[in-house]
Design a protein around this motif. Structure first.
Motif, PDB file in Angstrom:
ATOM      1  N   THR A 172       0.835  -1.204   0.000  1.00  0.00           N
ATOM      2  CA  THR A 172       0.000   0.000   0.000  1.00  0.00           C
ATOM      3  C   THR A 172       0.867   1.250   0.000  1.00  0.00           C
ATOM      4  O   THR A 172       2.051   1.207   0.335  1.00  0.00           O
ATOM      5  CB  THR A 172      -0.933   0.065   1.229  1.00  0.00           C
ATOM      6  N   ALA A 173       0.243   2.356  -0.371  1.00  0.00           N
ATOM      7  CA  ALA A 173       0.876   3.672  -0.301  1.00  0.00           C
ATOM      8  C   ALA A 173      -0.127   4.646   0.282  1.00  0.00           C
ATOM      9  O   ALA A 173      -1.350   4.463   0.150  1.00  0.00           O
ATOM     10  CB  ALA A 173       1.335   4.125  -1.682  1.00  0.00           C
ATOM     11  N   CYS A 174       0.376   5.691   0.938  1.00  0.00           N
ATOM     12  CA  CYS A 174      -0.523   6.658   1.560  1.00  0.00           C
ATOM     13  C   CYS A 174       0.148   8.029   1.624  1.00  0.00           C
ATOM     14  O   CYS A 174       1.336   8.170   1.320  1.00  0.00           O
ATOM     15  CB  CYS A 174      -0.932   6.200   2.957  1.00  0.00           C
ATOM     16  N   ARG A 175      -0.627   9.033   2.039  1.00  0.00           N
ATOM     17  CA  ARG A 175      -0.100  10.385   2.230  1.00  0.00           C
ATOM     18  C   ARG A 175       0.185  10.610   3.713  1.00  0.00           C
ATOM     19  O   ARG A 175      -0.583  10.183   4.576  1.00  0.00           O
ATOM     20  CB  ARG A 175      -1.119  11.427   1.754  1.00  0.00           C
ATOM     21  N   LEU A 176       1.290  11.275   3.990  1.00  0.00           N
ATOM     22  CA  LEU A 176       1.640  11.624   5.368  1.00  0.00           C
ATOM     23  C   LEU A 176       1.934  13.116   5.457  1.00  0.00           C
ATOM     24  O   LEU A 176       2.491  13.703   4.524  1.00  0.00           O
ATOM     25  CB  LEU A 176       2.873  10.843   5.831  1.00  0.00           C
ATOM     26  N   LYS A 177       1.576  13.704   6.604  1.00  0.00           N
ATOM     27  CA  LYS A 177       1.897  15.123   6.826  1.00  0.00           C
ATOM     28  C   LYS A 177       3.332  15.308   7.259  1.00  0.00           C
ATOM     29  O   LYS A 177       3.950  16.347   7.022  1.00  0.00           O
ATOM     30  CB  LYS A 177       0.937  15.713   7.856  1.00  0.00           C
ATOM     31  N   ASN A 178       3.880  14.289   7.958  1.00  0.00           N
ATOM     32  CA  ASN A 178       5.282  14.346   8.373  1.00  0.00           C
ATOM     33  C   ASN A 178       5.816  12.928   8.470  1.00  0.00           C
ATOM     34  O   ASN A 178       5.057  11.950   8.315  1.00  0.00           O
ATOM     35  CB  ASN A 178       5.443  15.089   9.703  1.00  0.00           C
ATOM     36  N   ILE A 221      13.377   9.298  -1.842  1.00  0.00           N
ATOM     37  CA  ILE A 221      13.754   9.498  -3.239  1.00  0.00           C
ATOM     38  C   ILE A 221      13.524  10.959  -3.616  1.00  0.00           C
ATOM     39  O   ILE A 221      12.854  11.696  -2.883  1.00  0.00           O
ATOM     40  CB  ILE A 221      12.953   8.559  -4.167  1.00  0.00           C
ATOM     41  N   PRO A 222      14.082  11.426  -4.733  1.00  0.00           N
ATOM     42  CA  PRO A 222      13.897  12.829  -5.132  1.00  0.00           C
ATOM     43  C   PRO A 222      12.432  13.248  -5.124  1.00  0.00           C
ATOM     44  O   PRO A 222      11.542  12.482  -5.496  1.00  0.00           O
ATOM     45  CB  PRO A 222      14.489  12.868  -6.541  1.00  0.00           C
ATOM     46  N   SER A 223      12.191  14.464  -4.679  1.00  0.00           N
ATOM     47  CA  SER A 223      10.834  14.981  -4.489  1.00  0.00           C
ATOM     48  C   SER A 223      10.138  15.235  -5.827  1.00  0.00           C
ATOM     49  O   SER A 223      10.771  15.242  -6.894  1.00  0.00           O
ATOM     50  CB  SER A 223      10.880  16.275  -3.695  1.00  0.00           C
ATOM     51  N   PHE A 224       8.834  15.517  -5.729  1.00  0.00           N
ATOM     52  CA  PHE A 224       8.062  15.861  -6.920  1.00  0.00           C
ATOM     53  C   PHE A 224       8.652  17.095  -7.605  1.00  0.00           C
ATOM     54  O   PHE A 224       8.788  17.129  -8.831  1.00  0.00           O
ATOM     55  CB  PHE A 224       6.605  16.105  -6.538  1.00  0.00           C
ATOM     56  N   ASP A 225       9.006  18.103  -6.834  1.00  0.00           N
ATOM     57  CA  ASP A 225       9.597  19.308  -7.422  1.00  0.00           C
ATOM     58  C   ASP A 225      10.912  18.994  -8.128  1.00  0.00           C
ATOM     59  O   ASP A 225      11.195  19.523  -9.211  1.00  0.00           O
ATOM     60  CB  ASP A 225       9.832  20.362  -6.342  1.00  0.00           C
ATOM     61  N   GLN A 233       8.485   9.978  -0.945  1.00  0.00           N
ATOM     62  CA  GLN A 233       8.701  11.089  -1.871  1.00  0.00           C
ATOM     63  C   GLN A 233       7.931  12.311  -1.389  1.00  0.00           C
ATOM     64  O   GLN A 233       6.714  12.235  -1.153  1.00  0.00           O
ATOM     65  CB  GLN A 233       8.229  10.719  -3.286  1.00  0.00           C
ATOM     66  N   ALA A 234       8.625  13.414  -1.198  1.00  0.00           N
ATOM     67  CA  ALA A 234       7.975  14.663  -0.795  1.00  0.00           C
ATOM     68  C   ALA A 234       7.169  15.224  -1.967  1.00  0.00           C
ATOM     69  O   ALA A 234       7.605  15.178  -3.117  1.00  0.00           O
ATOM     70  CB  ALA A 234       9.016  15.683  -0.345  1.00  0.00           C
ATOM     71  N   CYS A 235       5.982  15.758  -1.638  1.00  0.00           N
ATOM     72  CA  CYS A 235       5.120  16.296  -2.697  1.00  0.00           C
ATOM     73  C   CYS A 235       4.195  17.354  -2.123  1.00  0.00           C
ATOM     74  O   CYS A 235       3.327  17.055  -1.290  1.00  0.00           O
ATOM     75  CB  CYS A 235       4.300  15.169  -3.332  1.00  0.00           C
ATOM     76  N   GLN A 266       3.493  17.540   1.559  1.00  0.00           N
ATOM     77  CA  GLN A 266       3.174  16.258   2.170  1.00  0.00           C
ATOM     78  C   GLN A 266       4.209  15.225   1.718  1.00  0.00           C
ATOM     79  O   GLN A 266       5.143  15.545   0.983  1.00  0.00           O
ATOM     80  CB  GLN A 266       1.762  15.804   1.784  1.00  0.00           C
ATOM     81  N   TYR A 267       3.996  13.979   2.138  1.00  0.00           N
ATOM     82  CA  TYR A 267       4.893  12.899   1.752  1.00  0.00           C
ATOM     83  C   TYR A 267       4.066  11.710   1.259  1.00  0.00           C
ATOM     84  O   TYR A 267       3.020  11.385   1.831  1.00  0.00           O
ATOM     85  CB  TYR A 267       5.753  12.443   2.937  1.00  0.00           C
ATOM     86  N   ILE A 268       4.565  11.097   0.193  1.00  0.00           N
ATOM     87  CA  ILE A 268       3.979   9.845  -0.274  1.00  0.00           C
ATOM     88  C   ILE A 268       4.828   8.712   0.287  1.00  0.00           C
ATOM     89  O   ILE A 268       6.034   8.639   0.015  1.00  0.00           O
ATOM     90  CB  ILE A 268       3.945   9.773  -1.815  1.00  0.00           C
ATOM     91  N   LEU A 269       4.213   7.835   1.069  1.00  0.00           N
ATOM     92  CA  LEU A 269       4.896   6.666   1.616  1.00  0.00           C
ATOM     93  C   LEU A 269       4.452   5.431   0.862  1.00  0.00           C
ATOM     94  O   LEU A 269       3.244   5.156   0.776  1.00  0.00           O
ATOM     95  CB  LEU A 269       4.571   6.496   3.100  1.00  0.00           C
ATOM     96  N   GLN A 270       5.410   4.701   0.293  1.00  0.00           N
ATOM     97  CA  GLN A 270       5.117   3.402  -0.308  1.00  0.00           C
ATOM     98  C   GLN A 270       5.763   2.324   0.554  1.00  0.00           C
ATOM     99  O   GLN A 270       6.974   2.297   0.728  1.00  0.00           O
ATOM    100  CB  GLN A 270       5.648   3.299  -1.730  1.00  0.00           C
TER     101      GLN A 270
END
Length: 622
Positions: A198-204, A214-218, A248-250, A253-257
């Protein structure tokens, strides 16, 4: 109750259900068959005691359809269906397809572009506090920032655009049961952040540890080298045993896989395929002529999942993984016997296979202990020394299926990996030719230029030539006239016009006229797509040329069908550009005649007849 799952309040009332636990929103029409992902997930949840309903192909122009089954107790499940909604709608040339096989009557326009995103945002309008879990191929391949071919841009994780709570990647059975159990126990969806697959969004990042960032979205949007570096980590950690969690920062927020889910055991695979499917489309589609996609799979058997072939243009590694998971013979025989009792069964099982038909066992025992080899392939450019090339289990299964009452023939239509077949050195080729094909065997060498096949992760020209020779000799031995139908791909990364000409020469020497050819389509989640966008092979860091100009892509495609008169001028231009004028002329090896010959003919021709060029030689003479 062995019936279709509820699609309306009336269906719920028939079951005495006032409320559903889960509602599945699908971009496909409702087909209750184990070749359709939504059916598998829903039937599995049903087996484990959950009340599940389906809203298939809702009208996304309003919220009405999304509310028709009420508010689920535990959550919404959302998928675009068996195919990516963009790939399902558009060709490689970004033209709209004329048919959608997963919609009633093959109609197009029954699902929106980027269906997962659209469906989730409609659900948020209706129910702001209900958990939304997304999955299927469209979500699975877009879990991180990814290149989008249709807008020619890098898009952020689908979790951000859809506002979903949780993303299931891969096939999803382990994950959905663990998620359902957590929700049933009262655990909030925001606390279910450590489930494998699974993957999810995290605030921190305070709540997680032992991960690779890994390198961020930006960064990946601004720098193609960063994009390639991020993809490399995503690809190499795609292993359930040795894989790491990735972040990955986005956009603040952060995407956690989390690492991939563990492979299914044989018992688990059997449980999934033994569920009480109706094996057809819902009766509401009868008035439209049914759902075309059922025709290819209704009398086929899925024997396994996963693929260690490692083709770089294929998303199977990112979705099903490299470790083979198979069903037992007993389970497959039970399903085959069910097929023989269906009214429409004519005695033919259309397929027994998976992503690659002749992969029934893991490529080596070490995979089950240590995971797949990091950054290495099992078959290309040469078979690994640890490869266990063995068809004995598959042969035993096929023999049992052939012997069943009412079964006249068992076909194999899934792809055959011919380099694995040659490595096995057993009787599989003979039995394949004797019993499991009818006139033609479709295989996919894809290209012959070494520069291109190495970037594809495919074996080279010589392996195909050896297989073609072995196939011919085998059919002579059994006194059968059967033919190979090879598939080739144009414009894959690494292919310049020179490589395209090399492929055309190979097609000429085969005396083959391909009726269908495929342009490379950059779909999310594959190394080839990373090469296409970044110009970098992410696994080696080397620069890679890719044909992106529409006209050059047309020339590469035309070279594969150089005999077609409509392609004459494109082929002529391509040969000039590639400095292969030696292939324009009257010699036996030339692809086309000189342009002046064509022009003079058309200028002097008053009758409307066609010029007598090599590409119009009769089939009999060829």
């Amino acid at each position: 109750m062995n019936d279709f799952l509820p699609i309306s309040k009336h269906d719920m009332k028939r079951r005495d259900w006032d409320e559903l636990d889960f509602i599945f929103i699908s971009g496909d029409a409702y087909v209750d068959h184990p070749s359709f992902g939504p059916a598998i997930i829903c039937r599995l949840l049903e087996k484990h005691g959950y009340k599940v309903g389906i809203i298939a192909q809702p009208d996304w122009h309003s919220t009405t359809d999304f509310m028709k089954l009420g508010k689920p107790r535990l959550g919404f499940l959302v998928s675009s269906g068996n195919l990516d909604s963009m790939l399902n709608k558009f060709t490689a040339a970004k033209k709209t397809r004329h048919q959608d096989s997963y919609s009633p009557g093959g109609k197009t326009g029954c699902r929106p572009d980027r269906a997962v995103v659209v469906y989730c945002n409609r659900l948020r309008e209706c129910w702001k506090d209900v958990p939304i879990i997304i999955g299927g191929i469209e979500a699975s391949l877009r879990r991180f920032a990814h290149y989008d071919y249709w807008t020619d841009s890098v898009r952020r994780s689908i979790l951000m655009d859809s506002r979903a709570d949780l993303l299931i990647y891969g096939m999803g059975e382990h994950q959905i049961l663990e998620i359902a159990a957590g929700l049933q126990q009262g655990i909030g969806i925001t606390n279910l952040i450590s489930i494998k697959g699974t993957a999810c969004r995290l605030k921190n990042l305070d709540v997680i540890w032992d991960y690779e960032q890994i390198p961020s979205f930006d960064e990946v949007t601004a720098n193609k080298q960063a994009f390639a570096a991020a993809f490399k980590s995503e690809y190499l950690e795609q292993d359930p045993i040795r894989g790491k969690a990735l972040v990955q920062a986005c956009n603040g927020q952060y995407i956690l896989q989390n690492p991939p889910s563990l492979p299914l055991s044989e018992t688990e695979m059997d449980e999934i395929y033994d569920l009480p499917y109706r094996r057809t489309y819902h009766p509401i589609y009868e008035k439209d002529g049914g759902v075309p996609a059922i025709q290819e799979v209704q009398f086929s058997l899925v024997s396994h999942r996963g693929c260690f072939g490692g083709c770089n243009f294929c998303a199977i590694v990112s979705h099903q993984g490299r470790i083979i998971q198979h069903r037992s013979h007993e389970s497959l025989l039970r399903e085959a016997q069910i097929l023989t009792k269906m009214p429409q069964f004519k005695g033919y099982i259309h397929d027994v296979g998976g992503p690659t038909a002749n992969f029934r066992i893991p490529s080596c025992k070490q995979q089950l202990e240590r995971g797949t080899c990091r950054g290495r392939k099992c078959l290309a450019p040469q078979p690994c020394r640890n490869l266990e090339a063995d068809h004995s289990d598959y042969l035993s299964l096929l023999r049992k299926l052939r012997s069943l009452p009412k079964v006249k023939k068992v076909f194999i239509r899934s792809g055959i990996r011919f380099d694995y077949l040659l490595a096995a050195k057993d009787e599989f080729l003979e039995e394949l030719c004797r019993y499991h094909i009818s006139g033609q065997l479709k295989i996919a060498p894809e290209h012959v230029a070494e520069k291109v096949t190495s970037l594809m992760g495919k074996s080279g020209r010589d392996v195909y030539v050896r297989f073609a020779s072995a196939f011919k000799k085998m059919n002579e031995k059994i006194n059968s006239k059967q033919y190979l139908v090879p598939y080739f791909m144009s414009s894959h990364p690494g292919a310049t016009l020179r490589e395209a000409v090399e492929l055309a020469e190979f097609i000429r020497d085969l005396n083959y006229r391909p009726e269908q050819v495929q342009d490379f389509i950059p779909t999310p989640g594959t190394p080839s797509t990373c090469m296409y966008y970044s110009g970098i092979d992410p696994l080696t860091g080397k620069q890679v040329y890719t044909a992106k100009d529409a006209h050059e892509k047309k020339m590469q495609r035309a070279l594969m069908q150089y005999r077609d008169p409509k392609n004459y001028h494109l082929v002529h231009e391509a040969l000039i550009r590639a400095k292969r004028q030696d292939l324009i002329g009257f010699a036996p090896k030339c692809l086309i005649k000189p342009l002046s010959t064509e022009n003079n003919f058309h200028k002097n021709n008053k009758s409307g007849s066609k010029p007598d060029t090599r590409h119009k030689i009769s089939r009999k003479k060829r």
